[in-house]
Design a protein around this motif. Sequence first.
Motif, short mmCIF file in Angstrom:
data_model
loop_
_atom_site.label_atom_id
_atom_site.label_comp_id
_atom_site.label_asym_id
_atom_site.label_seq_id
_atom_site.Cartn_x
_atom_site.Cartn_y
_atom_site.Cartn_z
N VAL A 1 51.48 48.03 30.02
CA VAL A 1 52.23 47.52 31.17
C VAL A 1 52.69 48.72 31.98
O VAL A 1 53.33 49.63 31.45
N THR A 2 52.36 48.71 33.27
CA THR A 2 52.69 49.84 34.15
C THR A 2 53.48 49.36 35.35
O THR A 2 53.13 48.36 35.97
N SER A 3 54.56 50.08 35.67
CA SER A 3 55.34 49.81 36.88
C SER A 3 54.99 50.86 37.93
O SER A 3 54.88 52.05 37.61
N TYR A 4 54.84 50.41 39.17
CA TYR A 4 54.53 51.32 40.27
C TYR A 4 55.70 51.42 41.25
O TYR A 4 55.51 51.66 42.44
N SER B 1 59.91 47.35 47.69
CA SER B 1 61.31 46.93 47.67
C SER B 1 61.66 46.26 46.35
O SER B 1 62.83 46.19 45.98
N ARG B 2 60.64 45.72 45.63
CA ARG B 2 60.84 45.24 44.26
C ARG B 2 59.95 46.07 43.32
O ARG B 2 60.42 47.03 42.76
N ASP B 3 58.67 45.70 43.23
CA ASP B 3 57.80 46.45 42.32
C ASP B 3 56.37 45.93 42.46
O ASP B 3 56.11 44.89 43.07
N LEU B 4 55.46 46.67 41.88
CA LEU B 4 54.11 46.21 41.54
C LEU B 4 53.94 46.54 40.07
O LEU B 4 54.17 47.69 39.67
N VAL B 5 53.56 45.55 39.28
CA VAL B 5 53.34 45.79 37.85
C VAL B 5 51.88 45.50 37.52
O VAL B 5 51.27 44.59 38.07
N GLU B 6 51.35 46.28 36.61
CA GLU B 6 49.99 46.09 36.10
C GLU B 6 50.09 45.74 34.62
O GLU B 6 50.76 46.45 33.86
N VAL B 7 49.45 44.65 34.22
CA VAL B 7 49.55 44.16 32.85
C VAL B 7 48.17 43.87 32.30
O VAL B 7 47.36 43.19 32.94
N GLU B 8 47.89 44.38 31.11
CA GLU B 8 46.63 44.08 30.43
C GLU B 8 46.81 42.85 29.54
O GLU B 8 47.76 42.78 28.75
N SER C 1 34.29 48.49 40.20
CA SER C 1 33.70 47.31 40.85
C SER C 1 33.28 46.25 39.84
O SER C 1 33.11 45.08 40.20
N ARG C 2 33.14 46.62 38.59
CA ARG C 2 32.71 45.67 37.56
C ARG C 2 33.89 45.07 36.78
O ARG C 2 33.69 44.25 35.90
N GLN C 3 35.09 45.49 37.11
CA GLN C 3 36.25 45.09 36.31
C GLN C 3 36.79 43.73 36.77
O GLN C 3 36.85 43.44 37.97
N ARG C 4 37.22 42.94 35.79
CA ARG C 4 37.81 41.63 36.07
C ARG C 4 39.33 41.79 36.16
O ARG C 4 40.00 42.07 35.16
N TYR C 5 39.85 41.63 37.37
CA TYR C 5 41.29 41.73 37.57
C TYR C 5 41.71 40.77 38.67
O TYR C 5 40.88 40.25 39.43
N LEU C 6 43.00 40.53 38.76
CA LEU C 6 43.52 39.71 39.85
C LEU C 6 44.87 40.26 40.31
O LEU C 6 45.55 40.96 39.58
N LEU C 7 45.20 39.89 41.53
CA LEU C 7 46.47 40.24 42.16
C LEU C 7 47.19 38.95 42.50
O LEU C 7 46.58 38.05 43.10
N CYS C 8 48.45 38.83 42.14
CA CYS C 8 49.16 37.59 42.43
C CYS C 8 50.64 37.86 42.65
O CYS C 8 51.15 38.94 42.35
#
Length: 316
Positions: free
Chosen positions: A126-129, A144-151, A208-215
């Motif tokens: 889990v990464t916070s940006y 103003s809040r965050d962007l988080v990345e979660v595996e 380009s081959r990675q499965r990810y989403l932004l929400c």
Amino acid sequence: MGTFNLNNLFDRWNFAGAVEVLAAGTSSVPATYTFDNEDRRRLQLDGHGKLLVAKPPADTARIAERLLAADVDVWVVQEIENVDVLREFNREHLGGAYEHVMVIDGNDSVRFIDIGILSRRPLGGVTSYQRVFHPDVPDRPIFSRDLVEVEILDARGRRILTIFGTHLKSKFVDFTVADPVAAAAAAQLLRQRQAETITRIIAARTSSRQRYLLCGDMNDTPDSPALVAYEQAGLVSALLSPTEVGTVKTTVELPSSPAWTSTFKETGQPRSFDLIDQIWLSPALAPWLTGAFIGRRKKLARDGTDHDPAWITLDL
């Protein structure tokens, strides 16, 4: 997986009465009033001196009901005060339905709202940006809040999906400011820079081959100038033609398209219906989409929250 703005899920009591003296004689400084005989019970003011209160019990129960009805494996939720309140909510209102709960304190110094994760699936890194900067605004963090990345992992600990969750700058403008038009333009520019920064981070972190989403709660429509960076980056909107789950009981004429999660009625203006809660898919993930849904509210104005949850199904 889905996204849902729970609207002020705060860890505090509601108090009746007035606070005559705030912080050091001013209402412009955040302050906390601690009760010595109460464990973790606080009366807290936001950055504008406004009393922050707990979510009404009926609203808390209703958002829990809506979450459980959707039966989603992974939720990205917004407007969470801290990890303790999300754990308590999961335990007492969701019956412990989600084994994995995560919240990282972000940058919001006014309402103290953060991004959280509720997951039945194991979580990896889990990464916070929150400490990322835009080149045009090098003197302060862009989010103003965050962007988080979660595996999201499978039972054997292998990554099956990466989720980027966010909550962009609100359109709300305090109309007591000297120039509300300029303030609204500044808020839109900030959302635009936040979206640009998100796509830059995603490009650096994925292939380009990675499965990810932004929400998350984008506080603007998918076709807005502020969010143009998403399509430019090749992301695919998953909610263009969603299936509605449930029915709004109202005499108001609803839009022909079900692609909306928020509605607002400004005085003297027609009611707007906007898709501000969004899910964007990577090109590699888009072919695995099997369904898109919006859980429709019972009451038009609000139903535990003034947002509707949106979720998708994936055949991974």
